[in-house]
Design a protein around this motif. Structure first.
Motif, PDB file in Angstrom:
ATOM      1  N   LYS A 144      -5.938  -1.169   6.055  1.00 19.10           N
ATOM      2  CA  LYS A 144      -6.659  -2.220   5.334  1.00 19.10           C
ATOM      3  C   LYS A 144      -5.706  -3.350   4.947  1.00 19.10           C
ATOM      4  CE  LYS A 144      -9.829  -0.904   2.485  1.00 19.10           C
ATOM      5  NZ  LYS A 144     -10.567  -0.383   1.307  1.00 19.10           N
ATOM      6  N   ALA A 192      -5.214   2.928   3.702  1.00 17.60           N
ATOM      7  CA  ALA A 192      -4.744   1.813   2.865  1.00 17.60           C
ATOM      8  C   ALA A 192      -3.809   0.906   3.649  1.00 17.60           C
ATOM      9  CB  ALA A 192      -4.045   2.354   1.620  1.00 17.60           C
ATOM     10  N   ASP A 215      -0.767   6.738   2.974  1.00 17.99           N
ATOM     11  CA  ASP A 215      -2.218   6.629   3.093  1.00 17.99           C
ATOM     12  C   ASP A 215      -2.546   5.689   4.260  1.00 17.99           C
ATOM     13  OD1 ASP A 215      -4.939   6.417   2.809  1.00 17.99           O
ATOM     14  OD2 ASP A 215      -4.882   5.490   0.817  1.00 17.99           O
ATOM     15  N   PRO A 232       0.841  -1.200   0.000  1.00 19.16           N
ATOM     16  CA  PRO A 232       0.000   0.000   0.000  1.00 19.16           C
ATOM     17  C   PRO A 232       0.877   1.252   0.000  1.00 19.16           C
ATOM     18  CG  PRO A 232       0.165  -0.852   2.213  1.00 19.16           C
ATOM     19  CD  PRO A 232       0.867  -1.849   1.313  1.00 19.16           C
TER      20      PRO A 232
END
Length: 155
Positions: free
Chosen positions: A71, A68, A65, A61
């Motif tokens: 996740k 991201a 971010d 990722p």
């Protein structure tokens, strides 16, 4: 009497073998005629291929971010736990090492993993971390200098 016993034993073994072969053929035919057989077979092959492919290139990722990264972290932990539960140690350790690499507090995560994983699996995870750290740094555009920092951070 011994000849009769041998002949009877041979006939019984022959009949048992024929019944076994018939049983196998019947259930093979039944399995293949199942409407979902090809679908299930494709899905099983796809899962197996995905498991082998996960050891290759990783889509890291964007480390800037936070959503991201979170996740990615959660998906890697979940995939690692699932693979370890299935007995696929190498694949599970790969996923868990990626989770540790992107974790904001790797020392605390490593302490939790040390308490929950078997010692040999945890050692395998520790041996995997430097190469994963190097991989994420290369993906982020870093060099060898950054990997030394990552190795020192892990130890």
């Amino acid at each position: 009497m011994a000849v009769w016993y041998r002949n009877a034993l041979g006939v019984v073994c022959g009949v048992a073998g024929a019944i076994f072969v018939g049983y196998c053929l019947y259930f093979d035919h039944r399995r293949r005629s199942d409407p979902n057989f090809k679908k299930k077979l494709r899905e099983r092959r796809r899962r197996a291929h995905r498991g082998r492919a996960s050891g290759g290139a990783v889509t890291w990722p964007n480390l800037k971010d936070q959503e991201a990264v979170q996740k990615f972290f959660l998906s890697e932990v979940q995939a690692g736990e699932e693979l370890l539960a299935q007995g696929e140690i190498e694949g599970g350790v790969d996923h868990l090492s990626r989770a540790v690499a992107v974790c904001g507090q790797p020392q605390q995560l490593l302490q939790v993993l040390q308490q929950t994983l078997p010692p040999q699996v945890f050692q395998l995870l520790l041996h995997k971390l430097p190469s994963v750290g190097e991989s994420i740094l290369q993906a982020a555009g870093g060099g060898k200098e950054g990997s030394k920092v990552m190795e020192e951070d892990v130890e």
